[in-house]
Design a protein around this motif. Sequence first.
Motif, PDB file in Angstrom:
ATOM      1  N   MET A 256       0.804  -1.220   0.000  1.00  0.00           N
ATOM      2  CA  MET A 256       0.000   0.000   0.000  1.00  0.00           C
ATOM      3  C   MET A 256       0.840   1.275   0.000  1.00  0.00           C
ATOM      4  N   PRO A 257       1.968   1.354   0.738  1.00  0.00           N
ATOM      5  CA  PRO A 257       2.765   2.586   0.641  1.00  0.00           C
ATOM      6  C   PRO A 257       3.283   2.856  -0.774  1.00  0.00           C
ATOM      7  N   LEU A 258       3.648   1.809  -1.498  1.00  0.00           N
ATOM      8  CA  LEU A 258       4.103   1.982  -2.877  1.00  0.00           C
ATOM      9  C   LEU A 258       2.970   2.507  -3.750  1.00  0.00           C
ATOM     10  N   ILE A 259       1.794   1.929  -3.599  1.00  0.00           N
ATOM     11  CA  ILE A 259       0.647   2.365  -4.397  1.00  0.00           C
ATOM     12  C   ILE A 259       0.272   3.800  -4.038  1.00  0.00           C
ATOM     13  N   LYS A 260       0.286   4.116  -2.753  1.00  0.00           N
ATOM     14  CA  LYS A 260      -0.049   5.471  -2.304  1.00  0.00           C
ATOM     15  C   LYS A 260       0.959   6.483  -2.843  1.00  0.00           C
ATOM     16  N   ARG A 261       2.252   6.150  -2.768  1.00  0.00           N
ATOM     17  CA  ARG A 261       3.279   7.068  -3.275  1.00  0.00           C
ATOM     18  C   ARG A 261       3.206   7.200  -4.790  1.00  0.00           C
ATOM     19  N   HIS A 262       2.829   6.119  -5.475  1.00  0.00           N
ATOM     20  CA  HIS A 262       2.643   6.198  -6.926  1.00  0.00           C
ATOM     21  C   HIS A 262       1.512   7.167  -7.257  1.00  0.00           C
ATOM     22  N   LEU A 263       0.408   7.071  -6.533  1.00  0.00           N
ATOM     23  CA  LEU A 263      -0.718   7.974  -6.780  1.00  0.00           C
ATOM     24  C   LEU A 263      -0.360   9.422  -6.459  1.00  0.00           C
ATOM     25  N   GLU A 264       0.563   9.614  -5.519  1.00  0.00           N
ATOM     26  CA  GLU A 264       0.988  10.974  -5.174  1.00  0.00           C
ATOM     27  C   GLU A 264       1.835  11.605  -6.273  1.00  0.00           C
ATOM     28  N   THR A 265       2.342  10.820  -7.201  1.00  0.00           N
ATOM     29  CA  THR A 265       3.118  11.395  -8.296  1.00  0.00           C
ATOM     30  C   THR A 265       2.225  12.032  -9.355  1.00  0.00           C
ATOM     31  N   PHE A 266       0.933  11.758  -9.301  1.00  0.00           N
ATOM     32  CA  PHE A 266      -0.009  12.373 -10.227  1.00  0.00           C
ATOM     33  C   PHE A 266      -0.555  13.633  -9.591  1.00  0.00           C
ATOM     34  N   TYR A 267      -0.025  14.746  -9.981  1.00  0.00           N
ATOM     35  CA  TYR A 267      -0.560  16.006  -9.474  1.00  0.00           C
ATOM     36  C   TYR A 267      -0.341  17.100 -10.503  1.00  0.00           C
ATOM     37  N   ASP A 268      -1.177  18.086 -10.410  1.00  0.00           N
ATOM     38  CA  ASP A 268      -1.084  19.250 -11.276  1.00  0.00           C
ATOM     39  C   ASP A 268      -0.059  20.192 -10.676  1.00  0.00           C
ATOM     40  N   SER A 269       1.092  20.319 -11.328  1.00  0.00           N
ATOM     41  CA  SER A 269       2.186  21.110 -10.747  1.00  0.00           C
ATOM     42  C   SER A 269       1.828  22.586 -10.636  1.00  0.00           C
ATOM     43  N   ALA A 270       1.064  23.127 -11.582  1.00  0.00           N
ATOM     44  CA  ALA A 270       0.668  24.542 -11.494  1.00  0.00           C
ATOM     45  C   ALA A 270      -0.251  24.762 -10.296  1.00  0.00           C
ATOM     46  N   TYR A 271      -1.184  23.848 -10.080  1.00  0.00           N
ATOM     47  CA  TYR A 271      -2.079  23.951  -8.935  1.00  0.00           C
ATOM     48  C   TYR A 271      -1.291  23.814  -7.622  1.00  0.00           C
ATOM     49  N   PHE A 272      -0.293  22.948  -7.634  1.00  0.00           N
ATOM     50  CA  PHE A 272       0.536  22.750  -6.450  1.00  0.00           C
ATOM     51  C   PHE A 272       1.342  24.007  -6.114  1.00  0.00           C
ATOM     52  N   ILE A 273       1.874  24.665  -7.137  1.00  0.00           N
ATOM     53  CA  ILE A 273       2.649  25.892  -6.910  1.00  0.00           C
ATOM     54  C   ILE A 273       1.755  26.994  -6.352  1.00  0.00           C
ATOM     55  N   LEU A 274       0.530  27.108  -6.867  1.00  0.00           N
ATOM     56  CA  LEU A 274      -0.372  28.170  -6.408  1.00  0.00           C
ATOM     57  C   LEU A 274      -0.959  27.905  -5.032  1.00  0.00           C
ATOM     58  N   HIS A 275      -1.392  26.667  -4.781  1.00  0.00           N
ATOM     59  CA  HIS A 275      -2.145  26.365  -3.565  1.00  0.00           C
ATOM     60  C   HIS A 275      -1.388  25.517  -2.545  1.00  0.00           C
ATOM     61  N   LYS A 276      -0.178  25.057  -2.902  1.00  0.00           N
ATOM     62  CA  LYS A 276       0.618  24.183  -2.026  1.00  0.00           C
ATOM     63  C   LYS A 276      -0.162  22.936  -1.611  1.00  0.00           C
ATOM     64  N   LYS A 277      -0.948  22.446  -2.537  1.00  0.00           N
ATOM     65  CA  LYS A 277      -1.777  21.266  -2.284  1.00  0.00           C
ATOM     66  C   LYS A 277      -1.785  20.416  -3.551  1.00  0.00           C
ATOM     67  N   LYS A 278      -1.552  19.105  -3.376  1.00  0.00           N
ATOM     68  CA  LYS A 278      -1.540  18.206  -4.529  1.00  0.00           C
ATOM     69  C   LYS A 278      -2.949  17.696  -4.790  1.00  0.00           C
ATOM     70  N   ARG A 279      -3.307  17.688  -6.070  1.00  0.00           N
ATOM     71  CA  ARG A 279      -4.578  17.089  -6.478  1.00  0.00           C
ATOM     72  C   ARG A 279      -4.369  16.392  -7.810  1.00  0.00           C
ATOM     73  N   ILE A 280      -5.057  15.278  -7.973  1.00  0.00           N
ATOM     74  CA  ILE A 280      -4.936  14.502  -9.204  1.00  0.00           C
ATOM     75  C   ILE A 280      -5.858  15.110 -10.257  1.00  0.00           C
ATOM     76  N   PRO A 281      -5.311  15.493 -11.412  1.00  0.00           N
ATOM     77  CA  PRO A 281      -6.160  16.039 -12.474  1.00  0.00           C
ATOM     78  C   PRO A 281      -7.140  14.985 -13.005  1.00  0.00           C
ATOM     79  N   TYR A 282      -8.286  15.454 -13.471  1.00  0.00           N
ATOM     80  CA  TYR A 282      -9.300  14.547 -13.996  1.00  0.00           C
ATOM     81  C   TYR A 282      -8.787  13.796 -15.222  1.00  0.00           C
ATOM     82  N   GLU A 283      -7.935  14.443 -15.999  1.00  0.00           N
ATOM     83  CA  GLU A 283      -7.400  13.793 -17.192  1.00  0.00           C
ATOM     84  C   GLU A 283      -6.591  12.550 -16.823  1.00  0.00           C
ATOM     85  N   ASP A 284      -5.817  12.641 -15.738  1.00  0.00           N
ATOM     86  CA  ASP A 284      -5.041  11.484 -15.295  1.00  0.00           C
ATOM     87  C   ASP A 284      -5.937  10.358 -14.822  1.00  0.00           C
ATOM     88  N   LYS A 285      -7.019  10.703 -14.134  1.00  0.00           N
ATOM     89  CA  LYS A 285      -7.966   9.678 -13.681  1.00  0.00           C
ATOM     90  C   LYS A 285      -8.598   8.971 -14.876  1.00  0.00           C
TER      91      LYS A 285
END
Length: 190
Positions: free
Chosen positions: A10-39
């Motif tokens: 589970m830690p590997l799967i969780k860390r893999h899912l954490e690699t999917f994030y919108d970098s622009a959103y992360f820079i602006l809000h300091k919060k990772k979120r998975i884009p709908y396109e990746d889903k």
Amino acid sequence: MSLFDRISLMPLIKRHLETFYDSAYFILHKKKRIPYEDKIIFLVFPALFSSLMVSLGLFITGEYLTIILTCLSLFAGLLFGLLSIVFQLTKNLKDNLEFLVKNPIKDDILSKKLEIEIFKYQISKELFVNIGFAILTSIITIITAIFTTLKLGIAHKIFADKFFFCILKTTYLVVFNFLVYFFTLLFILT
């Protein structure tokens, strides 16, 4: 700490899912979120493709099983080698980063170099996790592919009624062929 905590995937799967994030959103809000396109690309598309293949009746035969097992075994072996190379690269980047952090930086060029080193280190860690996930996916695909060719002789004896046996056999084939197609496509996309 129990044995299952040490070998948990589970830690590997969780860390893999954490690699999917919108970098622009992360820079602006300091919060990772998975884009709908990746889903859509990594979950919906493989599920739809697998459903289509199974609904068309394209089940895995012995010839295709041999090809799948050979290819995935070769790729898993190559990915293990690549994993060791990326591990060494990540270690070197971490050492460089620690050196730059320990020595105070007063120059703008050196501070930009620190930002670049942080970025390279982050990317190498994400690459390491994604390669590990690809290896896990290939192993899961190999195991489920083997299950597609198992004979249900014992179930035939248990279910004397041919109708229930046919339902069981069809469900078994559909589920495992769906999983093989799904995980193979997920492996390719990863």
